[in-house]
Scaffold this motif. Structure first.
Motif, PDB file in Angstrom:
ATOM      1  N   GLU A 274       0.757  -1.007  -0.032  1.00 44.40           N
ATOM      2  CA  GLU A 274       0.044  -0.135   0.031  1.00 44.40           C
ATOM      3  C   GLU A 274       0.831   1.205   0.138  1.00 44.40           C
ATOM      4  OE1 GLU A 274      -4.280   0.019   1.946  1.00 44.40           O
ATOM      5  OE2 GLU A 274      -2.813  -1.026   3.354  1.00 44.40           O
ATOM      6  N   ASP A 275       0.508   2.236  -0.734  1.00 46.58           N
ATOM      7  CA  ASP A 275       0.991   3.679  -0.783  1.00 46.58           C
ATOM      8  C   ASP A 275       0.129   4.690  -0.458  1.00 46.58           C
ATOM      9  OD1 ASP A 275       2.781   5.584  -1.048  1.00 46.58           O
ATOM     10  OD2 ASP A 275       3.289   5.297  -3.340  1.00 46.58           O
ATOM     11  N   ARG A 278      -3.009   4.402  -2.851  1.00 47.41           N
ATOM     12  CA  ARG A 278      -2.599   3.810  -4.117  1.00 47.41           C
ATOM     13  C   ARG A 278      -1.868   2.476  -3.660  1.00 47.41           C
ATOM     14  NH1 ARG A 278       0.658   7.795  -7.646  1.00 47.41           N
ATOM     15  NH2 ARG A 278       2.146   7.802  -5.923  1.00 47.41           N
ATOM     16  N   THR A 280       1.020  -0.243  -4.630  1.00 50.23           N
ATOM     17  CA  THR A 280       2.508  -0.339  -5.522  1.00 50.23           C
ATOM     18  C   THR A 280       2.773  -1.652  -5.660  1.00 50.23           C
ATOM     19  OG1 THR A 280       3.361   1.750  -4.307  1.00 50.23           O
ATOM     20  CG2 THR A 280       4.928   0.143  -5.261  1.00 50.23           C
ATOM     21  N   VAL A 282       5.685  -3.904  -6.163  1.00 50.70           N
ATOM     22  CA  VAL A 282       7.206  -3.964  -5.615  1.00 50.70           C
ATOM     23  C   VAL A 282       7.804  -4.848  -6.634  1.00 50.70           C
ATOM     24  CG1 VAL A 282       8.842  -4.047  -3.841  1.00 50.70           C
ATOM     25  CG2 VAL A 282       6.680  -3.169  -3.449  1.00 50.70           C
ATOM     26  N   PRO A 302       9.774  -0.444  -8.576  1.00 55.90           N
ATOM     27  CA  PRO A 302       8.393  -0.260  -7.873  1.00 55.90           C
ATOM     28  C   PRO A 302       7.485   0.506  -8.960  1.00 55.90           C
ATOM     29  CG  PRO A 302       9.837   1.171  -6.791  1.00 55.90           C
ATOM     30  CD  PRO A 302      10.915   0.342  -7.707  1.00 55.90           C
ATOM     31  N   GLU A 303       6.215   0.133  -9.055  1.00 51.94           N
ATOM     32  CA  GLU A 303       5.153   0.688  -9.956  1.00 51.94           C
ATOM     33  C   GLU A 303       4.266   0.851  -9.139  1.00 51.94           C
ATOM     34  OE1 GLU A 303       4.543  -1.330 -13.752  1.00 51.94           O
ATOM     35  OE2 GLU A 303       6.660  -2.127 -13.989  1.00 51.94           O
ATOM     36  N   THR A 304       3.776   2.172  -8.978  1.00 51.65           N
ATOM     37  CA  THR A 304       2.548   2.701  -8.197  1.00 51.65           C
ATOM     38  C   THR A 304       1.310   3.247  -9.103  1.00 51.65           C
ATOM     39  OG1 THR A 304       4.049   3.277  -6.605  1.00 51.65           O
ATOM     40  CG2 THR A 304       1.738   4.241  -6.364  1.00 51.65           C
ATOM     41  N   GLY A 318      -2.385   5.644 -13.691  1.00 55.25           N
ATOM     42  CA  GLY A 318      -1.151   6.455 -13.160  1.00 55.25           C
ATOM     43  C   GLY A 318      -0.532   7.409 -14.286  1.00 55.25           C
TER      44      GLY A 318
END
Length: 330
Positions: A274-275, A278, A280, A282, A302-304, A318
């Motif tokens: 969690e971000d 949003r 993520t 990893v 990492p892609e969020t 995104g």
């Protein structure tokens, strides 16, 4: 198969002369979700586990997994375990003597002579770079040893320690992400790639101004390769498998109308986090192949994304115009 110690010399020979390449076979998702039998309590910091696939036409039965405490040249302590094979997928779980950084490999000694020779089946985790114990490693595919230079598979990258995976599992439960999801789309996307550019050269007389394309010593212009995002027509098909333990396997197949590589396949392995509001991904292990060729390693970043739900679908949006809708896969 009887347990035997791995001679230090054999470990050093097995790890010598490696080059990074591989075939990036996909994970057997059904086997990867198999229920793990109850085991005695062990300090999670002393466990290294993962999945290994055999080369086409090769049986993994009889293979063992080995871990050698760094430095590899002295192998201060080591541990080994059987590779259990089910539905063609091998699984290993090594309990190491102390927490630390280990070199990890799979070895099937085909003729039983305890020497690494052509015909043996091998796999080296993380391109034989050390991994910290307590990690789940990304899937790798073994190779059949041949005469000459040795090669190693992709994979075996650390995906997270027990505490990180436990947090990822909670995130998956909270967001209700577990399952197999699919997506397909066609349209203009921003694609990262190289471009050759002509630019002024700096010299004692100042900046060049003639951009007519003359190159070389004394020229007022130079060429350079610049990477950037460019709009491109892309047909995309993706499958995203999120496991209840927090791990994911993301496969993207793209057909592009421009560029040297028109047909692209990407695979990514990692864990969910969690971000804020949003999510993520990893990424611990990323691979890409062009036109059905051999897979090569990609940068693992990492892609969020922003995550929203509508009915049974989930939407990831995104930067760079990303707006993908995934639906439960049949």
């Amino acid at each position: 198969m009887a347990t035997r110690a791995l001679p230090l010399a054999a470990f050093m020979i097995l790890g010598a002369g490696l080059t990074a390449c591989g075939d990036g076979d996909a994970v057997d998702e059904q086997a990867d979700n198999a229920v793990i039998e109850a085991r005695p309590s062990v300090d999670p910091a002393r466990v290294i586990e993962g999945v290994v696939h055999a080369p086409d036409g090769v049986d993994l039965a009889g293979a063992r997994a080995f871990a050698c405490l760094t430095p590899q040249e002295t192998c201060l302590q080591d541990a080994q375990a059987d590779v259990t094979v089910k539905d063609g997928v091998g699984r290993y779980r090594i309990i190491v003597p102390v927490a630390g950084d280990y070199h990890v490999m799979i070895w099937k000694d085909a003729d039983g002579d305890e020497a690494a020779e052509p015909g043996d089946v091998q796999a080296f985790a993380n391109n034989m770079e050390p991994v910290a114990s307590g990690q789940m490693l990304s899937p790798m595919t073994a190779f059949l040893r041949q005469d000459g230079e040795m090669t190693t598979n992709l994979g075996g990258a650390p995906m997270g320690a027990a505490a990180e995976l436990a947090e990822s599992a909670r995130t998956v439960r909270t967001l209700n992400l577990a399952g197999r999801w699919s997506q397909s789309s066609s349209g203009s996307e921003l694609v990262w790639g190289p471009e050759i550019k002509i630019q002024p050269a700096i010299s004692t007389s100042g900046f060049g101004t003639d951009l007519g394309g003359t190159f070389g010593p004394g020229s007022q212009t130079n060429t350079t390769i610049v990477y950037s995002y460019k709009p491109m027509q892309v047909s995309r098909r993706m499958t995203l498998t999120v496991q209840s333990d927090g791990r994911f396997h993301w496969v993207a197949e793209q057909e592009r109308r421009q560029g040297n590589c028109r047909s692209v396949r990407q695979e990514k392995f990692g864990r969910i986090a969690e971000d804020g509001d949003r999510v993520t991904f990893v990424v611990a292990d990323a691979r890409q192949s062009c036109g059905g060729g051999r897979a090569e390693a990609m940068d693992a970043k990492p892609e969020t994304f922003s995550l929203s739900r509508s009915g049974g679908a989930l939407r990831l949006s995104g930067d760079k115009g990303v707006d993908w809708t995934f639906r439960p896969a049949a």
